[in-house]
Design an enzyme around this catalytic site. Structure first.
Site, PDB file in Angstrom:
ATOM      1  N   TRP A  13      35.881  35.127  46.415  1.00 25.87           N
ATOM      2  CA  TRP A  13      36.314  36.022  47.490  1.00 25.87           C
ATOM      3  C   TRP A  13      35.269  37.076  47.824  1.00 25.87           C
ATOM      4  O   TRP A  13      35.340  37.695  48.873  1.00 25.87           O
ATOM      5  CB  TRP A  13      37.616  36.746  47.078  1.00 25.87           C
ATOM      6  CG  TRP A  13      37.502  37.317  45.698  1.00 25.87           C
ATOM      7  CD1 TRP A  13      37.877  36.705  44.537  1.00 25.87           C
ATOM      8  CD2 TRP A  13      36.905  38.557  45.316  1.00 25.87           C
ATOM      9  NE1 TRP A  13      37.554  37.494  43.454  1.00 25.87           N
ATOM     10  CE2 TRP A  13      36.958  38.644  43.898  1.00 25.87           C
ATOM     11  CE3 TRP A  13      36.323  39.624  46.014  1.00 25.87           C
ATOM     12  CZ2 TRP A  13      36.446  39.737  43.184  1.00 25.87           C
ATOM     13  CZ3 TRP A  13      35.818  40.706  45.303  1.00 25.87           C
ATOM     14  CH2 TRP A  13      35.889  40.751  43.898  1.00 25.87           C
TER      15      TRP A  13
ATOM     16  N   ALA B  74      38.663  30.989  47.839  1.00 27.23           N
ATOM     17  CA  ALA B  74      39.500  31.865  47.013  1.00 27.23           C
ATOM     18  C   ALA B  74      40.795  32.198  47.755  1.00 27.23           C
ATOM     19  O   ALA B  74      40.809  32.294  48.986  1.00 27.23           O
ATOM     20  CB  ALA B  74      38.739  33.141  46.693  1.00 27.23           C
TER      21      ALA B  74
ATOM     22  N   CYS C 125      27.714  39.467  41.928  1.00 30.45           N
ATOM     23  CA  CYS C 125      27.311  38.933  40.623  1.00 30.45           C
ATOM     24  C   CYS C 125      25.933  39.450  40.212  1.00 30.45           C
ATOM     25  O   CYS C 125      25.581  39.400  39.047  1.00 30.45           O
ATOM     26  CB  CYS C 125      27.324  37.424  40.682  1.00 30.45           C
ATOM     27  SG  CYS C 125      26.426  36.810  42.095  1.00 30.45           S
TER      28      CYS C 125
ATOM     29  N   LYS D 225      37.669  24.415  48.509  1.00 31.93           N
ATOM     30  CA  LYS D 225      38.815  25.288  48.238  1.00 31.93           C
ATOM     31  C   LYS D 225      38.295  26.723  48.139  1.00 31.93           C
ATOM     32  O   LYS D 225      37.625  27.073  47.168  1.00 31.93           O
ATOM     33  CB  LYS D 225      39.514  24.909  46.930  1.00 31.93           C
ATOM     34  CG  LYS D 225      40.866  25.607  46.808  1.00 31.93           C
ATOM     35  CD  LYS D 225      41.278  25.936  45.408  1.00 31.93           C
ATOM     36  CE  LYS D 225      40.536  27.081  44.804  1.00 31.93           C
ATOM     37  NZ  LYS D 225      40.744  28.383  45.489  1.00 31.93           N
TER      38      LYS D 225
ATOM     39  N   GLU E 120      27.673  28.657  39.514  1.00 36.43           N
ATOM     40  CA  GLU E 120      27.130  30.001  39.778  1.00 36.43           C
ATOM     41  C   GLU E 120      28.152  30.973  39.233  1.00 36.43           C
ATOM     42  O   GLU E 120      29.197  31.186  39.840  1.00 36.43           O
ATOM     43  CB  GLU E 120      26.931  30.198  41.281  1.00 36.43           C
ATOM     44  CG  GLU E 120      25.816  29.370  41.880  1.00 36.43           C
ATOM     45  CD  GLU E 120      24.446  29.789  41.391  1.00 36.43           C
ATOM     46  OE1 GLU E 120      24.307  30.894  40.820  1.00 36.43           O
ATOM     47  OE2 GLU E 120      23.501  28.996  41.549  1.00 36.43           O
TER      48      GLU E 120
ATOM     49  N   SER F 214      33.976  33.052  38.093  1.00 43.43           N
ATOM     50  CA  SER F 214      33.822  33.645  36.757  1.00 43.43           C
ATOM     51  C   SER F 214      33.342  32.605  35.744  1.00 43.43           C
ATOM     52  O   SER F 214      33.567  31.401  35.901  1.00 43.43           O
ATOM     53  CB  SER F 214      35.157  34.224  36.309  1.00 43.43           C
ATOM     54  OG  SER F 214      36.109  33.197  36.244  1.00 43.43           O
TER      55      SER F 214
ATOM     56  N   GLU G  18      31.169  42.290  32.086  1.00 39.90           N
ATOM     57  CA  GLU G  18      30.861  42.437  33.517  1.00 39.90           C
ATOM     58  C   GLU G  18      31.904  43.408  34.102  1.00 39.90           C
ATOM     59  O   GLU G  18      33.092  43.246  33.846  1.00 39.90           O
ATOM     60  CB  GLU G  18      30.987  41.058  34.176  1.00 39.90           C
ATOM     61  CG  GLU G  18      30.572  41.025  35.617  1.00 39.90           C
ATOM     62  CD  GLU G  18      30.762  39.636  36.252  1.00 39.90           C
ATOM     63  OE1 GLU G  18      31.691  38.907  35.860  1.00 39.90           O
ATOM     64  OE2 GLU G  18      29.979  39.300  37.146  1.00 39.90           O
TER      65      GLU G  18
HETATM   66  P1  NAD Z   1      37.366  33.350  39.638  1.00 33.51           P
HETATM   67  O1  NAD Z   1      36.685  32.463  38.693  1.00 33.51           O
HETATM   68  O2  NAD Z   1      38.680  33.912  39.244  1.00 33.51           O
HETATM   69  O3  NAD Z   1      37.627  32.619  41.025  1.00 33.51           O
HETATM   70  C1  NAD Z   1      36.621  31.944  41.741  1.00 33.51           C
HETATM   71  C2  NAD Z   1      37.220  30.744  42.416  1.00 33.51           C
HETATM   72  O4  NAD Z   1      37.761  29.889  41.426  1.00 33.51           O
HETATM   73  C3  NAD Z   1      38.380  31.066  43.363  1.00 33.51           C
HETATM   74  O5  NAD Z   1      38.322  30.174  44.462  1.00 33.51           O
HETATM   75  C4  NAD Z   1      39.601  30.742  42.534  1.00 33.51           C
HETATM   76  O6  NAD Z   1      40.713  30.363  43.311  1.00 33.51           O
HETATM   77  C5  NAD Z   1      39.093  29.558  41.737  1.00 33.51           C
HETATM   78  N1  NAD Z   1      39.805  29.303  40.480  1.00 33.51           N
HETATM   79  C6  NAD Z   1      40.306  30.197  39.596  1.00 33.51           C
HETATM   80  N2  NAD Z   1      40.900  29.544  38.574  1.00 33.51           N
HETATM   81  C7  NAD Z   1      40.764  28.199  38.811  1.00 33.51           C
HETATM   82  C8  NAD Z   1      41.171  27.017  38.135  1.00 33.51           C
HETATM   83  N3  NAD Z   1      41.834  27.056  36.984  1.00 33.51           N
HETATM   84  N4  NAD Z   1      40.850  25.835  38.684  1.00 33.51           N
HETATM   85  C9  NAD Z   1      40.180  25.770  39.843  1.00 33.51           C
HETATM   86  N5  NAD Z   1      39.775  26.843  40.542  1.00 33.51           N
HETATM   87  C10 NAD Z   1      40.056  28.056  40.024  1.00 33.51           C
HETATM   88  O7  NAD Z   1      36.325  34.457  39.981  1.00 33.51           O
HETATM   89  P2  NAD Z   1      36.496  35.656  40.966  1.00 33.51           P
HETATM   90  O8  NAD Z   1      37.108  36.770  40.229  1.00 33.51           O
HETATM   91  O9  NAD Z   1      37.123  35.231  42.241  1.00 33.51           O
HETATM   92  O10 NAD Z   1      34.974  35.950  41.330  1.00 33.51           O
HETATM   93  C11 NAD Z   1      34.225  36.858  40.638  1.00 33.51           C
HETATM   94  C12 NAD Z   1      33.289  36.164  39.679  1.00 33.51           C
HETATM   95  O11 NAD Z   1      32.411  35.302  40.386  1.00 33.51           O
HETATM   96  C13 NAD Z   1      32.409  37.147  38.952  1.00 33.51           C
HETATM   97  O12 NAD Z   1      32.295  36.806  37.605  1.00 33.51           O
HETATM   98  C14 NAD Z   1      31.083  36.991  39.663  1.00 33.51           C
HETATM   99  O13 NAD Z   1      29.990  37.400  38.904  1.00 33.51           O
HETATM  100  C15 NAD Z   1      31.070  35.554  40.008  1.00 33.51           C
HETATM  101  N6  NAD Z   1      30.164  35.280  41.129  1.00 33.51           N
HETATM  102  C16 NAD Z   1      29.013  34.605  40.875  1.00 33.51           C
HETATM  103  C17 NAD Z   1      28.113  34.348  41.897  1.00 33.51           C
HETATM  104  C18 NAD Z   1      26.850  33.596  41.625  1.00 33.51           C
HETATM  105  O14 NAD Z   1      26.235  33.134  42.565  1.00 33.51           O
HETATM  106  N7  NAD Z   1      26.433  33.426  40.389  1.00 33.51           N
HETATM  107  C19 NAD Z   1      28.396  34.772  43.198  1.00 33.51           C
HETATM  108  C20 NAD Z   1      29.588  35.464  43.425  1.00 33.51           C
HETATM  109  C21 NAD Z   1      30.464  35.693  42.368  1.00 33.51           C
END
Ligand code: NAD
Length: 479
Positions: free
Chosen positions: A148, A174, A282, A172, A248, A227, A383
């Site tokens: 998101w 967020a 991130c 899919k 990522e 994450s 983080e």
């Molecule tokens: P998150 O992992 O909770 O969610 C990310 C995505 O994964 C969302 O679309 C969510 O719906 C999906 N998701 C969550 N649980 C899932 C499951 N069990 N099965 C399938 N999909 C699932 O992370 P977040 O809180 O939305 O995002 C923040 C994190 O993303 C931070 O840790 C940040 O550092 C990281 N991030 C990394 C980069 C990069 O390029 N390395 C870029 C942006 C964000």
């Protein structure tokens, strides 16, 4: 006005029996009602992508490039509308949202160009009768899961190279930012992407959709941004079918200010990159290491700059810091700040949730500077993903590189110094995938983005970003 958001499967806009609400994190107001997709929808989308792969993968690189160029132009033409929607849905200030749309469009342009450069090679053989030819071909159906915090650029950073390579895709987004994804899909459809080549599944519960992505045999690659915990789980599940993965994931960036650096310049940089997207990037610094000799000047500059940052609804003129994504984010930050204070850190500004008046229904936290942070504190390890700058002093006796590397993450790192040897040594010894040297924005569609260790696998953007979506095929000819 509440936006009605359907999914996009096999070239059709599809509603679901259930819907879920999308709110503006600055106001708590419902702004959208979006189709709540389930496993049946996800399976239909994967199968549509599988069917479309047969023809899309045989189109010429030039024709795929032409579609991406059109998408790039359309995204730029719609920049202000997309930015306004992003601000309502995700919260970042309008100017930052417009910058993100530009960054998102950059990926469409870059991969429109790179699509035509997936060169193979010929390799000399030891046998006089033999010739080797190496070709790159698309891997097949790609499943993409996006976060998101950068709701448009994280989409194009995956969609553009996948389409350029000749892959078909199911995305899919967020659950808190599906509306931005829907608008991007409308533009791609208008740009001429054929039915089935791109598919969008919106869902309030991501886990069942992720399960289809990991288990369906037609999916050949899973690309994920989010994450580390979720990335690890998805990687494990995808391994059963030996699917390729790009991950990522989270970061815990060190920001090292050596004693020869200009403390004012470094503090200016820290204030900009730490508070980028309200600290929800991130690549945001999470541990700001400052040499004791220049600590006072650094901290004074940082604090005075941060005190001037206006917090509020990103749609308002002059707002620099928008809301956080949700209540959970506020609780995590409060926990880290309270823990640091209990263990002896000083709060120089901020340190609390903002409530009342215009903040009453949103998720706001005041921009915070903590000093005297040490390795006993949660914030040193976890983080933050919020507007808190923890400053950790160091001196000549400390092994600053070892301190910076003391994390399981490895995404971004920053180094401030005027000494070339210090800069080069730091770049070589820091275990991070992206390093800014006196530079707070070491990112571009043309440059490889990705992490080491538990920050991820693979790279996005650049030449590498395209190869992530391609197989290498060898042909040996006996003539
Ligand atoms: P998150 O992992 O909770 O969610 C990310 C995505 O994964 C969302 O679309 C969510 O719906 C999906 N998701 C969550 N649980 C899932 C499951 N069990 N099965 C399938 N999909 C699932 O992370 P977040 O809180 O939305 O995002 C923040 C994190 O993303 C931070 O840790 C940040 O550092 C990281 N991030 C990394 C980069 C990069 O390029 N390395 C870029 C942006 C964000």
């Amino acid at each position: 006005m509440v936006i009605d958001g359907p999914m996009f499967i096999d070239g059709e806009w599809v509603k679901a029996e259930q819907t879920f609400e999308v709110i503006n994190p600055a106001t708590g107001v419902v702004i959208g009602s979006v189709a709540d997709g389930n496993q049946t929808h996800a399976t239909q989308a994967v199968e549509a992508a599988h069917k479309a792969f047969a023809s899309w993968s045989r189109t010429t690189a030039h024709s795929r490039s032409a579609i991406l160029y059109r998408a790039w132009q359309l995204m730029l033409d719609n920049k202000s509308e997309l930015a306004a929607l992003m601000t309502r849905e995700q919260g970042k200030p309008l100017k930052a949202a417009a910058n993100e749309v530009q960054y998102a469009a950059d990926f469409l342009l870059w991969f429109a160009e790179e699509a035509k450069r997936t060169y193979g090679e010929t390799i000399p053989s030891a046998r006089p009768d033999q010739r080797f030819i190496v070709q790159h071909q698309p891997v097949g159906v790609v499943a993409a899961i996006t976060p998101w915090n950068y709701p448009i650029s994280m989409l194009t950073r995956k969609l553009a190279p996948a389409l350029a390579a000749g892959c078909t895709v199911v995305v899919k987004p967020a659950e808190s930012t599906p509306l931005c994804a829907i608008e991007v899909f409308k533009l791609l459809q208008e740009a001429g992407v054929p039915a089935g080549v791109i598919n969008l599944i919106t869902a309030s519960d991501p886990a069942p959709i992720g399960k289809v992505f990991c288990e369906h045999p037609a999916v050949r690659k899973l690309t994920f941004t989010g994450s580390t915990a979720v990335g690890k789980k998805l990687s494990q599940d995808a391994a059963v079918g030996l699917k390729r993965v790009s991950m990522e994931l989270g970061g815990h960036a060190p920001f090292i200010v050596y004693k020869d650096a200009d403390p004012v310049h470094a503090a200016k940089g820290a204030s900009l990159v730490k508070f980028l997207n309200t600290g929800q990037a991130c690549i945001c610094p999470n541990r700001i290491f400052v040499h004791k000799n220049i600590l006072t000047e650094f901290v004074e500059t940082l604090t005075s700059r941060i005190k001037k940052m206006r917090v509020g609804n990103g749609a308002e003129e002059g707002v620099a810091i928008g809301p956080l994504v949700d209540e959970k984010a506020i609780v995590k930050i409060e926990n880290q700040v309270n823990d640091a204070q209990d263990k002896g850190a000083d709060i120089l500004c901020g340190g609390e949730r903002l409530t009342g008046d215009t903040f009453a229904d949103g998720f706001f936290f005041s921009p915070t500077v903590l000093t005297g942070v040490d390795d006993s504190m949660l914030i040193y390890r976890e983080e933050t993903f919020g507007p808190v700058a923890p400053v950790i002093p160091f001196d000549d006796n400390d092994d600053i590189i070892a301190m910076a590397n003391d994390t399981h993450y490895g995404l971004a790192a920053y180094v401030y110094t005027k000494d070339l040897s210090t800069a080069l040594r730091s770049v070589e010894q820091l275990n991070f995938g992206i390093i800014g040297v006196n530079d707070i924005n070491p990112t571009s569609a043309a440059a490889p983005f990705g992490g080491m260790n538990e920050s991820g696998l693979g790279r996005e953007g650049a030449r590498e970003g395209l190869l992530e979506y391609m197989e290498t095929k060898l042909a040996g000819f006996s003539i």
